[in-house]
Design a protein around this motif. Structure first.
Motif, mmCIF file in Angstrom:
data_model
loop_
_atom_site.group_PDB
_atom_site.id
_atom_site.type_symbol
_atom_site.label_atom_id
_atom_site.label_comp_id
_atom_site.label_asym_id
_atom_site.label_seq_id
_atom_site.Cartn_x
_atom_site.Cartn_y
_atom_site.Cartn_z
ATOM 1 N N SER A 238 57.184 46.424 28.321
ATOM 2 C CA SER A 238 56.355 46.203 29.390
ATOM 3 C C SER A 238 54.977 46.533 28.844
ATOM 4 O O SER A 238 53.827 46.083 29.659
ATOM 5 C CB SER A 238 56.781 47.023 30.591
ATOM 6 N N LEU A 239 54.818 47.127 27.720
ATOM 7 C CA LEU A 239 53.585 47.586 27.283
ATOM 8 C C LEU A 239 52.975 46.565 26.219
ATOM 9 O O LEU A 239 51.918 46.993 25.836
ATOM 10 C CB LEU A 239 53.494 48.878 26.386
ATOM 11 N N HIS A 240 53.870 45.387 25.792
ATOM 12 C CA HIS A 240 53.407 44.626 25.076
ATOM 13 C C HIS A 240 52.071 43.655 25.789
ATOM 14 O O HIS A 240 52.083 43.707 27.007
ATOM 15 C CB HIS A 240 54.522 43.637 24.904
ATOM 16 N N ALA A 241 51.227 43.330 24.774
ATOM 17 C CA ALA A 241 49.967 42.514 25.279
ATOM 18 C C ALA A 241 50.449 41.308 26.192
ATOM 19 O O ALA A 241 49.488 41.158 26.974
ATOM 20 C CB ALA A 241 49.245 42.164 24.035
ATOM 21 N N SER A 242 51.420 40.590 25.916
ATOM 22 C CA SER A 242 51.833 39.620 26.725
ATOM 23 C C SER A 242 52.036 39.881 28.016
ATOM 24 O O SER A 242 52.021 38.725 29.043
ATOM 25 C CB SER A 242 52.801 38.898 25.889
ATOM 26 N N ARG A 243 52.553 40.989 28.396
ATOM 27 C CA ARG A 243 52.821 41.488 29.758
ATOM 28 C C ARG A 243 51.738 41.995 30.568
ATOM 29 O O ARG A 243 51.963 42.238 31.881
ATOM 30 C CB ARG A 243 54.090 42.580 29.677
ATOM 31 N N LEU A 244 50.787 42.147 30.111
ATOM 32 C CA LEU A 244 49.437 42.412 30.630
ATOM 33 C C LEU A 244 49.057 41.546 31.863
ATOM 34 O O LEU A 244 48.984 40.210 31.478
ATOM 35 C CB LEU A 244 48.219 43.022 29.946
ATOM 36 N N ARG A 245 48.630 42.071 32.911
ATOM 37 C CA ARG A 245 47.954 41.031 33.815
ATOM 38 C C ARG A 245 46.601 41.343 34.461
ATOM 39 O O ARG A 245 46.222 42.598 34.416
ATOM 40 C CB ARG A 245 49.055 41.319 35.238
ATOM 41 N N SER A 246 45.998 40.522 35.068
ATOM 42 C CA SER A 246 44.662 40.756 35.303
ATOM 43 C C SER A 246 44.593 41.768 36.477
ATOM 44 O O SER A 246 45.701 41.605 37.520
ATOM 45 C CB SER A 246 43.928 39.566 35.537
ATOM 46 N N SER A 247 43.680 42.583 36.673
ATOM 47 C CA SER A 247 43.622 43.490 37.934
ATOM 48 C C SER A 247 42.739 43.037 38.939
ATOM 49 O O SER A 247 42.372 43.696 39.824
ATOM 50 C CB SER A 247 43.138 45.029 37.407
ATOM 51 N N GLY A 248 42.330 41.764 39.017
ATOM 52 C CA GLY A 248 41.638 41.274 40.113
ATOM 53 C C GLY A 248 40.570 40.454 39.547
ATOM 54 O O GLY A 248 39.628 39.993 40.524
ATOM 55 N N TRP A 249 40.158 40.473 38.263
ATOM 56 C CA TRP A 249 39.062 39.979 37.800
ATOM 57 C C TRP A 249 39.191 38.404 37.855
ATOM 58 O O TRP A 249 40.407 37.811 37.475
ATOM 59 C CB TRP A 249 38.835 40.486 36.238
ATOM 60 N N THR A 250 37.858 37.633 38.209
ATOM 61 C CA THR A 250 37.842 36.193 37.956
ATOM 62 C C THR A 250 36.567 36.049 37.410
ATOM 63 O O THR A 250 35.702 36.620 37.583
ATOM 64 C CB THR A 250 38.025 35.440 39.457
ATOM 65 N N MET A 251 36.397 34.739 36.972
ATOM 66 C CA MET A 251 35.105 34.574 36.227
ATOM 67 C C MET A 251 34.127 34.223 37.208
ATOM 68 O O MET A 251 32.978 34.629 37.127
ATOM 69 C CB MET A 251 35.128 33.180 35.421
ATOM 70 N N GLU A 252 34.250 33.676 38.458
ATOM 71 C CA GLU A 252 33.248 33.472 39.443
ATOM 72 C C GLU A 252 33.307 34.740 40.431
ATOM 73 O O GLU A 252 31.840 35.038 40.550
ATOM 74 C CB GLU A 252 33.760 32.298 40.520
ATOM 75 N N SER A 253 33.914 35.991 40.579
ATOM 76 C CA SER A 253 33.720 36.777 41.382
ATOM 77 C C SER A 253 33.653 38.137 40.283
ATOM 78 O O SER A 253 32.886 39.107 40.875
ATOM 79 C CB SER A 253 34.920 37.172 42.418
ATOM 80 N N GLY A 254 33.909 38.100 39.184
ATOM 81 C CA GLY A 254 33.686 38.935 38.322
ATOM 82 C C GLY A 254 34.945 40.310 38.626
ATOM 83 O O GLY A 254 35.851 40.183 39.181
ATOM 84 N N TYR A 255 34.304 41.360 38.135
ATOM 85 C CA TYR A 255 35.236 42.675 38.476
ATOM 86 C C TYR A 255 34.992 43.225 39.859
ATOM 87 O O TYR A 255 33.930 43.097 40.585
ATOM 88 C CB TYR A 255 35.070 43.653 37.443
ATOM 89 N N THR A 256 36.195 43.783 40.364
ATOM 90 C CA THR A 256 35.996 44.303 41.991
ATOM 91 C C THR A 256 35.582 45.697 41.666
ATOM 92 O O THR A 256 35.381 46.320 40.474
ATOM 93 C CB THR A 256 37.411 44.320 42.642
ATOM 94 N N LEU A 257 34.967 46.311 43.029
ATOM 95 C CA LEU A 257 34.571 47.573 42.997
ATOM 96 C C LEU A 257 35.578 48.642 42.539
ATOM 97 O O LEU A 257 35.115 49.636 42.163
ATOM 98 C CB LEU A 257 33.722 47.872 44.369
ATOM 99 N N LYS A 258 36.696 48.216 43.007
ATOM 100 C CA LYS A 258 37.950 49.295 42.447
ATOM 101 C C LYS A 258 38.266 49.457 41.381
ATOM 102 O O LYS A 258 38.930 50.306 40.984
ATOM 103 C CB LYS A 258 39.141 49.013 43.517
ATOM 104 N N GLU A 259 37.785 48.316 40.445
ATOM 105 C CA GLU A 259 38.248 48.529 39.008
ATOM 106 C C GLU A 259 37.143 49.509 38.105
ATOM 107 O O GLU A 259 36.443 49.459 38.200
ATOM 108 C CB GLU A 259 38.108 46.820 38.475
ATOM 109 N N ASP A 260 38.033 50.023 37.240
ATOM 110 C CA ASP A 260 37.190 50.821 36.298
ATOM 111 C C ASP A 260 37.485 50.404 35.114
ATOM 112 O O ASP A 260 37.458 49.274 34.851
ATOM 113 C CB ASP A 260 38.094 52.492 36.261
ATOM 114 N N LEU A 261 36.921 51.036 34.022
ATOM 115 C CA LEU A 261 36.604 50.446 32.710
ATOM 116 C C LEU A 261 37.894 50.138 31.952
ATOM 117 O O LEU A 261 38.182 49.629 31.011
ATOM 118 C CB LEU A 261 35.956 51.393 31.924
ATOM 119 N N LEU A 262 39.138 50.652 32.647
ATOM 120 C CA LEU A 262 40.456 50.449 31.907
ATOM 121 C C LEU A 262 40.935 49.099 32.656
ATOM 122 O O LEU A 262 42.011 48.692 32.345
ATOM 123 C CB LEU A 262 41.434 51.591 32.317
#
Length: 579
Positions: A238-262
């Motif tokens: 589950s730590l494999h890079a292929s299993r990583l999922r976006s935490s809410g980022w989109t190109m149009e909206s960017g990162y959400t306020l709840k997201e940190d540098l991780l």
């Protein structure tokens, strides 16, 4: 007696010209000016009004046709608000010699010696990604489907050659190719940062790219199982890079306020060497071959947004082995104001995320759209798609002997697209997304003699003999960047100010003057009509005898006036004679 309509209009017009706030109109009806002066002032006012109306129409038409402009932002944007670029690396040596010796098999094929069924399948799979130098005199991937007397059974399954499966099995493993990986100057397991991807160039490895589940539609789930068959959902995998999922980022909206540098896709806190990605790749000389790779050795590298499918056949940077290479990145961000959403996409020349959807990709951008358009055109032209193109389980993958067809389809689509642009209609209609990011790169490189360094530090190391390392640095150039923004060319207030400025400059008018014109066209005639109607309604009814007496009295008064005038004239005559 009721006055004629023309006379009423003439009187109202004369009254307007005499009292109008528009400069010059009062001179048109001024009683002390001659006819020539009035005509001159009439021409001046007419020319001024024509120029005023023309300027207003031209300005409004420009606003309608081009409602936006592109300008630099007033404030720079910090790098931690932007995703770090996705990095895709494709080794030119696509085959692990321990798994398949292509040189030896190729020479046997040219000598018309018999190939095993497994060798035949692998050669046909490799023909999709290898140089045209692989073609032999017998054309072993041609339409006859033979090589050295061996004939492969033709099947009607959608993926009879299993190209992806064969390429993955023959490729060098990630843990063997990637020696050391760092992110933000911290060592990380390479499996947690890099994942295997299949592109038009064959098996590649990507960093910071969206997973197949987030990039493709639901019917493309089998692609991830083909590319990474050994990765499971649970456990350490589950730590494999292929299993990583976006935490809410989109190109149009960017990162959400709840997201940190991780958050994922990864972003860095600062520019410079310590805020980027570092990877050391190592390849043994025994894996270097020239049958499939051709004369050019090393790696193909491309930087792209995390939500974009990499096309290394179109855009890439070549990096030779035994070098340390720095890719210094300067992002080029283009955004669009949300209030431009009310304009049609044909005017702003971009699509918002809710305006255009793709068949195979969850994310719309120009690159994904063009690749899907090429997929559809190849399917229509050849009845199949290439192994790297998106498809569903029922779509047939092109076999080796159909390589010429899908190669021609690429050229044919480019020609048709050029013709359609000249005709005013684009064939693919792939406008850019309204929020896009590109990564401009400055390249710096130097020779890397890791063998000599280790020999000087710890003595000769037999296991390093014959190794050809490549060290890659990727980092942002600065901590902040200016970006470009599509903004509205002129809002309603600007249009109103432009309208009023032209009126005041060319005719001395204002919005009050326009209200004055409407008053004399609508309100004034209506008020006069009401006055006439109201006057008729309140006039008292006079009896006939009184009317007769009034008429006689009026006649008597008129007669008396005539007599008085006569006596007055006579007295004047007598006085004149006496004098």
């Amino acid at each position: 007696m009721k006055p004629p309509f023309g006379k009423i209009v003439q009187n109202i017009a004369r009254e307007y010209f005499a009292s109008s706030t528009c400069h010059g109109m009062a001179y048109i009806v001024h009683p002390k000016l001659s006819v020539v002066e009035r005509v001159c002032w009439s021409l001046v006012v007419l020319l001024s009004l024509c120029a005023c109306i023309s300027a207003i129409v031209i300005g409004h038409q420009k606003w309608i046709e081009k409602p936006m402009i592109v300008s630099f932002s007033a404030k720079p944007i910090p790098v931690w608000k932007l995703p770090f670029p996705a990095i895709t690396i494709c080794p030119q040596s696509r085959i692990d010699v321990e798994k398949f010796n292509i040189t030896e098999v190729y020479l046997r094929a040219r000598a018309n010696k018999t190939l095993t069924q497994d060798e035949w399948r692998k050669m046909r799979a490799l023909s999709h990604v290898c140089s045209s130098v692989m073609r032999s005199k017998t054309d072993y991937y041609g339409s006859n489907g033979t090589a050295g007397g061996h004939k492969e059974a033709n099947t009607s399954t959608p993926n009879s050659e299993r190209v992806v499966e064969q390429l993955v099995r023959m490729s060098q493993s990630l843990d063997k190719l990637f020696q050391t990986c760092m992110w933000s100057f911290n060592f990380r397991p390479c499996e947690a940062l890099w994942t295997r991807k299949v592109t038009e160039n064959g098996v590649c490895y990507s960093f910071n790219m969206l997973s197949s589940e987030e990039l493709y539609t639901a019917d493309q789930a089998f692609r991830e199982r083909e590319v990474n068959p050994g990765v499971r959902k649970g456990g350490l995998h589950s730590l494999h890079a292929s299993r990583l999922r976006s935490s809410g980022w989109t190109m149009e909206s960017g990162y959400t306020l709840k997201e940190d540098l991780l958050a994922y896709p990864r972003r860095t806190a600062s520019g410079g060497f310590k805020g980027g990605a570092i990877v050391l790749l190592n390849m043994h000389q025994q894996n270097r071959e020239y049958i499939c790779s051709g004369a050019l050795q090393g790696y193909k590298v491309t930087l792209h947004p995390p939500d974009e499918f990499p096309r290394l056949s179109e855009y890439h940077i070549r990096i030779p082995p035994m070098q340390a290479v720095s890719l210094i990145v300067k992002p080029r961000l283009l955004t669009t104001q949300r209030n431009l959403h009310r304009f049609p996409y044909s005017k702003r020349q971009c699509y918002f995320s809710d305006e255009r959807t793709l068949r195979f990709f969850r994310v719309y951008n120009e690159q994904n759209c063009e690749f899907e358009c090429l997929t559809n055109f190849t399917l229509a032209s050849c009845g199949c798609v290439t192994f790297a193109m998106p498809r569903d389980n029922t779509t047939r993958v092109c076999e080796a002997h159909e390589k010429r067809c899908y190669k021609r389809a690429v050229i044919r689509l480019m020609e048709l697209d050029e013709l359609s642009v000249d005709a005013g209609e684009e064939m693919c209609d792939c406008l850019p997304a309204c929020t896009t990011i590109k990564y401009d790169v400055e390249l710096s490189n130097d020779w890397l003699n890791l063998d000599a360094m280790l020999d000087a530090m710890i003595g000769a190391q037999n296991e390093m003999k014959g190794m050809e390392p490549m060290l890659l640095y990727v980092y942002f150039k600065d901590n902040k960047f200016l970006y470009i923004e599509r903004v509205e060319y002129m809002n309603f207030n600007g249009e109103l100010a432009n309208f009023g400025g032209i009126l005041a400059l060319l005719s001395g008018m204002s919005l009050t003057s326009i209200a004055e014109i409407l008053y004399y066209i609508v309100v004034r005639p209506f008020a006069l009509w009401l006055k006439v109607q109201y006057g008729r309604a309140i006039r008292p009814v006079t009896p006939p005898e009184v009317q007769h007496m009034s008429a006689n009295s009026l006649h008597f008064l008129e007669l008396a006036d005539d007599i008085g005038v006569a006596y007055a004239n006579r007295g004047s005559t007598i006085r004149l004679i006496l004098h």
